[in-house]
Motif scaffolding. Sequence first.
Motif, PDB file in Angstrom:
ATOM      1  N   GLU A 447     -18.390  38.871  31.001  1.00 41.85           N
ATOM      2  CA  GLU A 447     -16.978  37.594  30.049  1.00 41.85           C
ATOM      3  C   GLU A 447     -16.426  37.152  30.865  1.00 41.85           C
ATOM      4  O   GLU A 447     -16.220  35.647  30.067  1.00 41.85           O
ATOM      5  CB  GLU A 447     -15.774  38.682  29.606  1.00 41.85           C
ATOM      6  N   ASN A 448     -15.972  36.772  32.149  1.00 42.32           N
ATOM      7  CA  ASN A 448     -15.677  35.733  33.279  1.00 42.32           C
ATOM      8  C   ASN A 448     -16.615  35.231  33.412  1.00 42.32           C
ATOM      9  O   ASN A 448     -16.429  33.980  33.757  1.00 42.32           O
ATOM     10  CB  ASN A 448     -15.080  36.676  34.597  1.00 42.32           C
ATOM     11  N   ALA A 449     -17.711  35.409  32.756  1.00 41.82           N
ATOM     12  CA  ALA A 449     -19.083  34.392  33.412  1.00 41.82           C
ATOM     13  C   ALA A 449     -19.483  33.069  32.184  1.00 41.82           C
ATOM     14  O   ALA A 449     -20.808  32.764  31.769  1.00 41.82           O
ATOM     15  CB  ALA A 449     -20.197  34.947  33.691  1.00 41.82           C
ATOM     16  N   GLY A 450     -18.557  33.914  30.881  1.00 41.47           N
ATOM     17  CA  GLY A 450     -18.576  32.902  29.615  1.00 41.47           C
ATOM     18  C   GLY A 450     -19.970  33.450  28.983  1.00 41.47           C
ATOM     19  O   GLY A 450     -20.110  33.226  27.958  1.00 41.47           O
ATOM     20  N   LYS A 451     -20.216  35.366  29.529  1.00 40.53           N
ATOM     21  CA  LYS A 451     -20.805  35.836  27.995  1.00 40.53           C
ATOM     22  C   LYS A 451     -20.396  36.815  27.408  1.00 40.53           C
ATOM     23  O   LYS A 451     -19.319  37.218  27.499  1.00 40.53           O
ATOM     24  CB  LYS A 451     -21.995  36.584  28.934  1.00 40.53           C
ATOM     25  N   THR A 452     -21.433  37.018  26.343  1.00 39.42           N
ATOM     26  CA  THR A 452     -20.717  38.445  25.355  1.00 39.42           C
ATOM     27  C   THR A 452     -20.884  39.246  25.614  1.00 39.42           C
ATOM     28  O   THR A 452     -21.822  39.562  25.610  1.00 39.42           O
ATOM     29  CB  THR A 452     -21.396  38.213  23.985  1.00 39.42           C
ATOM     30  N   ALA A 453     -19.907  40.255  25.989  1.00 36.09           N
ATOM     31  CA  ALA A 453     -20.253  41.442  26.462  1.00 36.09           C
ATOM     32  C   ALA A 453     -20.751  42.298  25.580  1.00 36.09           C
ATOM     33  O   ALA A 453     -20.285  42.976  24.876  1.00 36.09           O
ATOM     34  CB  ALA A 453     -19.589  42.173  27.390  1.00 36.09           C
ATOM     35  N   THR A 495     -15.211  20.459  22.099  1.00 35.05           N
ATOM     36  CA  THR A 495     -15.983  21.668  22.143  1.00 35.05           C
ATOM     37  C   THR A 495     -14.725  22.053  21.272  1.00 35.05           C
ATOM     38  O   THR A 495     -13.436  22.569  22.121  1.00 35.05           O
ATOM     39  CB  THR A 495     -16.500  23.003  22.976  1.00 35.05           C
ATOM     40  N   GLY A 496     -15.295  23.047  20.372  1.00 32.64           N
ATOM     41  CA  GLY A 496     -14.535  24.429  19.248  1.00 32.64           C
ATOM     42  C   GLY A 496     -14.289  25.693  19.743  1.00 32.64           C
ATOM     43  O   GLY A 496     -13.742  26.397  19.675  1.00 32.64           O
ATOM     44  N   ASP A 497     -15.253  26.056  20.978  1.00 29.14           N
ATOM     45  CA  ASP A 497     -15.725  26.878  21.702  1.00 29.14           C
ATOM     46  C   ASP A 497     -14.419  27.286  22.589  1.00 29.14           C
ATOM     47  O   ASP A 497     -13.679  26.887  22.786  1.00 29.14           O
ATOM     48  CB  ASP A 497     -16.671  27.248  22.304  1.00 29.14           C
ATOM     49  N   ASN A 498     -14.462  28.537  23.201  1.00 30.42           N
ATOM     50  CA  ASN A 498     -12.653  29.391  24.122  1.00 30.42           C
ATOM     51  C   ASN A 498     -12.592  28.370  24.971  1.00 30.42           C
ATOM     52  O   ASN A 498     -13.747  28.082  25.689  1.00 30.42           O
ATOM     53  CB  ASN A 498     -13.050  30.599  23.887  1.00 30.42           C
ATOM     54  N   GLU A 499     -11.560  28.303  25.973  1.00 32.50           N
ATOM     55  CA  GLU A 499     -11.715  28.041  27.068  1.00 32.50           C
ATOM     56  C   GLU A 499     -12.996  28.220  28.632  1.00 32.50           C
ATOM     57  O   GLU A 499     -13.384  27.505  29.014  1.00 32.50           O
ATOM     58  CB  GLU A 499     -10.295  27.648  27.368  1.00 32.50           C
ATOM     59  N   ARG A 500     -12.891  29.713  28.011  1.00 36.91           N
ATOM     60  CA  ARG A 500     -13.425  30.397  29.218  1.00 36.91           C
ATOM     61  C   ARG A 500     -14.882  29.857  29.582  1.00 36.91           C
ATOM     62  O   ARG A 500     -15.105  29.782  30.173  1.00 36.91           O
ATOM     63  CB  ARG A 500     -13.745  31.739  28.888  1.00 36.91           C
ATOM     64  N   ALA A 501     -15.468  30.422  27.787  1.00 35.57           N
ATOM     65  CA  ALA A 501     -17.020  29.598  27.980  1.00 35.57           C
ATOM     66  C   ALA A 501     -17.086  28.011  27.810  1.00 35.57           C
ATOM     67  O   ALA A 501     -17.844  28.003  28.355  1.00 35.57           O
ATOM     68  CB  ALA A 501     -17.784  29.651  26.085  1.00 35.57           C
ATOM     69  N   ALA A 502     -16.129  27.409  27.850  1.00 38.90           N
ATOM     70  CA  ALA A 502     -15.915  26.115  28.337  1.00 38.90           C
ATOM     71  C   ALA A 502     -16.596  25.841  29.908  1.00 38.90           C
ATOM     72  O   ALA A 502     -17.158  24.624  30.519  1.00 38.90           O
ATOM     73  CB  ALA A 502     -14.993  25.416  27.551  1.00 38.90           C
ATOM     74  N   LEU A 505     -19.892  26.623  31.252  1.00 38.30           N
ATOM     75  CA  LEU A 505     -21.017  25.818  31.472  1.00 38.30           C
ATOM     76  C   LEU A 505     -20.590  24.873  32.402  1.00 38.30           C
ATOM     77  O   LEU A 505     -21.667  24.164  32.203  1.00 38.30           O
ATOM     78  CB  LEU A 505     -20.770  26.021  29.946  1.00 38.30           C
ATOM     79  N   ALA A 506     -19.196  24.239  32.001  1.00 36.61           N
ATOM     80  CA  ALA A 506     -18.622  23.316  32.803  1.00 36.61           C
ATOM     81  C   ALA A 506     -19.468  22.950  33.983  1.00 36.61           C
ATOM     82  O   ALA A 506     -19.566  22.042  34.600  1.00 36.61           O
ATOM     83  CB  ALA A 506     -16.942  22.754  32.465  1.00 36.61           C
ATOM     84  N   ALA A 507     -19.080  23.767  34.592  1.00 30.26           N
ATOM     85  CA  ALA A 507     -19.457  24.149  35.434  1.00 30.26           C
ATOM     86  C   ALA A 507     -20.868  24.193  36.392  1.00 30.26           C
ATOM     87  O   ALA A 507     -21.312  23.679  37.879  1.00 30.26           O
ATOM     88  CB  ALA A 507     -18.451  25.715  36.638  1.00 30.26           C
ATOM     89  N   GLN A 508     -21.128  24.423  35.220  1.00 33.45           N
ATOM     90  CA  GLN A 508     -23.351  24.217  35.671  1.00 33.45           C
ATOM     91  C   GLN A 508     -23.456  22.673  35.927  1.00 33.45           C
ATOM     92  O   GLN A 508     -24.550  23.176  36.185  1.00 33.45           O
ATOM     93  CB  GLN A 508     -23.567  25.371  34.411  1.00 33.45           C
ATOM     94  N   ASP A 661     -28.688  30.767  33.115  1.00 33.15           N
ATOM     95  CA  ASP A 661     -29.123  32.303  32.479  1.00 33.15           C
ATOM     96  C   ASP A 661     -30.029  32.761  32.329  1.00 33.15           C
ATOM     97  O   ASP A 661     -30.761  34.525  32.462  1.00 33.15           O
ATOM     98  CB  ASP A 661     -28.461  32.051  30.893  1.00 33.15           C
ATOM     99  N   THR A 662     -31.447  31.684  31.774  1.00 37.87           N
ATOM    100  CA  THR A 662     -32.642  31.890  31.921  1.00 37.87           C
ATOM    101  C   THR A 662     -33.077  32.428  33.976  1.00 37.87           C
ATOM    102  O   THR A 662     -33.701  33.848  33.573  1.00 37.87           O
ATOM    103  CB  THR A 662     -33.794  30.726  32.281  1.00 37.87           C
TER     104      THR A 662
END
Length: 671
Positions: A447-453, A495-502, A505-508, A661-662
């Motif tokens: 979840e800290n990596a912005g993924k759904t567990a 983005t309308g997505d949550n801060e953690r996911a944003a 992704l931004a860091a990537q 992710d891949t």
Amino acid sequence: MPYVLDQRPAPALPESRPAAPVRRRTWVLALPEARWALAALVLFLVALLLYLLGAPTWLWGSLFAATYVTGGWEPGWEGLKALKDKTLDVDLLMVVAALGAAAIGQVLDGALLIVIFATSGALEAVATARTADSVRGLLGLAPSTATRVLAEGGEETVDAGRLMVGDTILVRPGERVGADGQVLEGASDVDQATITGEPLPVAKQVGDEVFAGTANGTGALRVRVERDPSDSVIARIVKMVEDASETKAPTQLFIEKIEQRYSIGMVLATLAVFAVPLAFGDHLQSALLRAMTFMIVASPCAVVLSTMPPLLSAIANAGRHGVLVKSAVVMERLGQINTVALDKTGTLTEGTPRLTDIRPLPGSALDQAALLRLAASAEHPSEHPLARAVVDAARERDLVLAAADDFASMPGQGVTAIVDDCTIQVGSPARLLAALGPHTEVMTELENAGKTAVVVLRDSWPAGVLGIADRLRPDAAVTVAALNGLTGRTPVLLTGDNERAAQHLAAQVGITDIRAGLLPQDKVSAVQEWEAAGQRVLVVGDGVNDAPALAAAHSGIAMGKAGSDLALETADAVVVRDELATIPAVISLSRTARRLVVQNLAIAGLFITALVAWDLIGTLPLPLGVAGHEGSTVIVGLNGLRLLRETAWPRHTDRPGTSADTADLESQDAA
């Protein structure tokens, strides 16, 4: 809040009477302006061919005359109506110039002028009609009727527009929510991508907010109406798109003022060139010839072609590389941007959840393949996007799924099934957290990596954790870097997505300015803030929720494959194949086209000035005047056509690599 797996969909229930479909003019020739322009172009080309082949004069002459009528009657009529209002526009001037050319035998010049302006007017009419249709079509997202719960417990079907604040409505599985409101009873997963852009359905429980036009999942909801239908989020999106489109009017007004002054000056100058020599004793025929020569050499054919060939050539080149630029004006504006705002879901990411991590837990005695097989077998009956991601990953590995008996699901919690005589539970960490025991660090890491567990239990014992994420596009990072180089500043993530996911992704991709959790009006406010500070903003998005920002920005680009109809129509350009790397390329191409436009205007201005001065000061022979006029037209036309070459397409990026992710999943498979 983590996303959770849904239950198997209930049998389809008839939704409230659907909104009446909006008639869309999807075929260009449905517009009369386009039909007349096409007719004029065909007649002109046939007449030109006959003229070059030496056909009888009456034959090609009659076709040129038909070109004048088909392409010139509408701008001529509009010009006459403008004269009635005591205004003079450049369209009427061009018709007069074309007729003047024909009057002294230069029929070809006049016909070409007619075709150019008829085509330009048709393109403008098509763009206006398509945008208007798409805005009206947005209203069809919200259902026309809703089920209102009566005080005594009964139900009635009412017009959604008649709902009032405080009413309670029932939203059955598969229906669209009829009004903005708050959940009073029930639980379900609601797909609200049209409003927030979130890639996955969101679990809704008592107290949560829902929006009109969003799609309910498999649970039933009772919702208290909190906003008048005319003030719903979807209605405000429509209004914002319309208002933002109107803010471009001052530029159009400025252009019209220039046209008006030029037209008046042209008419007065032509009359003076005719009347002054006549007053000093010149012969009528000589004075008329000089005036007609002046009208031809001062005609802005070369000026018109100075702009159109470079921009249209750039449009054609961009189209070959998968970018649909809707008009020459758009192509020019793209080269002016100095700030880029990128949407997340469906833009920087693919917009489809993918399995990224398979983490068997110690003591489960399962390897990755066995864990994935159990989870996919249990998930197979479900239609939830996360379940499809798990099942698709199993199929990609050619795993043979087992039968799932006694399948059960609860909205917002997960699924349970009997697989290989074991009870398999797949669901959210919130539901199965107690069973994880000391293994919660795996869930936290994902979840800290912005993924759904997603937790998998076998006979109530923790078997493993799956990580699911919306995969980053392969060319996202190199595109961000290229845009940074073009504009001098790093793009912004909206983005309308949550801060953690944003943040993850931004860091990537190398983005540092992040604005997350935004509703459509918040994105518009951000764009307006930058525009007010003097920035020329390019917004790149794909959803209905991005449309107001696309309209408010200096320029807007939509992703084509998964883009909503409104985003595709509102945007100035569309990336047809969703290749992000084409965005910096088309910006560079636009800047090259604008440089060629400046070169062409200088060439055209030099020729016009020299020929007009010659005609006024000396005696410019008509054939030489026509040769000079047509010569400048050919020069600027050929200069603009340089952008049709394949080498004119900029190359900003190398071959894109694989996404993070891949790479994660490939490294796990290798292990």
